[in-house]
Scaffold this motif. Structure first.
Motif, short mmCIF file in Angstrom:
data_model
loop_
_atom_site.label_atom_id
_atom_site.label_comp_id
_atom_site.label_asym_id
_atom_site.label_seq_id
_atom_site.Cartn_x
_atom_site.Cartn_y
_atom_site.Cartn_z
N TRP A 91 0.69 -0.57 8.24
CA TRP A 91 -0.23 0.32 7.56
C TRP A 91 -1.19 0.92 8.58
CZ3 TRP A 91 0.63 1.38 2.54
CH2 TRP A 91 1.43 0.49 1.83
N GLU A 92 -1.36 2.22 8.53
CA GLU A 92 -2.26 2.89 9.47
C GLU A 92 -3.68 2.88 8.92
OE1 GLU A 92 -2.80 7.21 11.63
OE2 GLU A 92 -0.92 6.73 10.65
N GLY A 93 -4.60 2.40 9.75
CA GLY A 93 -6.00 2.41 9.36
C GLY A 93 -6.24 1.71 8.03
N ASP A 94 -6.90 2.41 7.12
CA ASP A 94 -7.25 1.82 5.82
C ASP A 94 -6.29 2.25 4.71
OD1 ASP A 94 -7.99 4.47 5.57
OD2 ASP A 94 -9.89 4.04 4.57
N SER A 95 -5.08 2.72 5.08
CA SER A 95 -4.16 3.25 4.07
C SER A 95 -3.74 2.20 3.03
CB SER A 95 -2.93 3.88 4.71
OG SER A 95 -2.24 2.94 5.51
N LEU A 96 -3.58 0.95 3.44
CA LEU A 96 -3.23 -0.09 2.47
C LEU A 96 -4.35 -0.26 1.46
CD1 LEU A 96 -1.53 -2.37 1.32
CD2 LEU A 96 -2.48 -3.88 3.08
N GLY B 215 4.95 2.94 -7.48
CA GLY B 215 6.15 3.74 -7.30
C GLY B 215 5.97 4.79 -6.23
N ASP B 216 6.59 5.94 -6.43
CA ASP B 216 6.55 6.97 -5.39
C ASP B 216 5.52 8.05 -5.65
OD1 ASP B 216 7.76 8.18 -7.49
OD2 ASP B 216 9.53 8.85 -6.40
N THR B 217 4.60 7.81 -6.58
CA THR B 217 3.54 8.79 -6.82
C THR B 217 2.20 8.18 -6.46
OG1 THR B 217 3.41 8.07 -9.12
CG2 THR B 217 4.80 9.97 -8.66
N CYS B 218 1.65 8.64 -5.36
CA CYS B 218 0.36 8.13 -4.90
C CYS B 218 -0.33 9.25 -4.13
CB CYS B 218 0.54 6.90 -4.02
SG CYS B 218 -1.04 6.19 -3.54
N SER B 219 -1.34 9.85 -4.76
CA SER B 219 -1.98 11.03 -4.17
C SER B 219 -2.82 10.70 -2.93
CB SER B 219 -2.86 11.72 -5.21
OG SER B 219 -3.88 10.83 -5.64
N VAL B 220 -3.13 9.44 -2.69
CA VAL B 220 -3.97 9.11 -1.54
C VAL B 220 -3.17 8.82 -0.28
CG1 VAL B 220 -5.84 8.22 -2.99
CG2 VAL B 220 -4.14 6.64 -2.07
N LEU B 221 -1.84 8.77 -0.39
CA LEU B 221 -1.00 8.51 0.78
C LEU B 221 -0.11 9.71 1.08
CD1 LEU B 221 0.19 4.85 0.08
CD2 LEU B 221 -1.69 5.62 1.54
N LYS B 222 0.18 9.92 2.34
CA LYS B 222 1.09 10.98 2.77
C LYS B 222 2.52 10.47 2.58
CE LYS B 222 2.51 13.54 6.84
NZ LYS B 222 2.36 13.70 8.29
N THR B 223 3.38 11.30 2.02
CA THR B 223 4.78 10.92 1.83
C THR B 223 5.67 11.86 2.64
OG1 THR B 223 5.00 12.33 -0.11
CG2 THR B 223 4.34 10.04 -0.49
#
Length: 92
Positions: free
Chosen positions: A45-50, A60-68
């Protein structure tokens, strides 16, 4: 989310399969159904992404706070082999 995709197009030719049409793919655990694959936490996990994903209750695969990235982009990732294992062919 942890997702694994296997490119099995190299096995599309039915002549490569066992003559009885049995499932030729077997996990190292002996599982022929594909239920034994799992992911353990990896310090990737990069930085505070977790923490951000947990705070946002990503599911699932919908998370607006992470880059996909797209499946095509993910498939471009290639890690060099570090163990010289015989990985080609069928386990019989």
């Amino acid at each position: 989310m942890y997702e694994v995709m296997w490119d099995t197009r190299g096995f599309n030719d039915k002549d490569l399969w066992p003559v009885d049409s049995s499932q030729p793919f077997v996990w190292s655990t002996g599982d022929t159904n594909g239920y034994s694959q799992h992911g353990d936490y990896v310090f990737g996990w990069e930085g505070d992404s977790l923490q951000r994903s947990m705070d946002a209750r990503c599911n699932g695969d919908t998370c607006s706070v992470l880059k996909t990235q797209s499946n095509e982009e993910a498939m471009k990732c290639n890690v060099p082999k570090v163990v010289d294992d015989d990985i080609d062919g069928f386990v019989g």
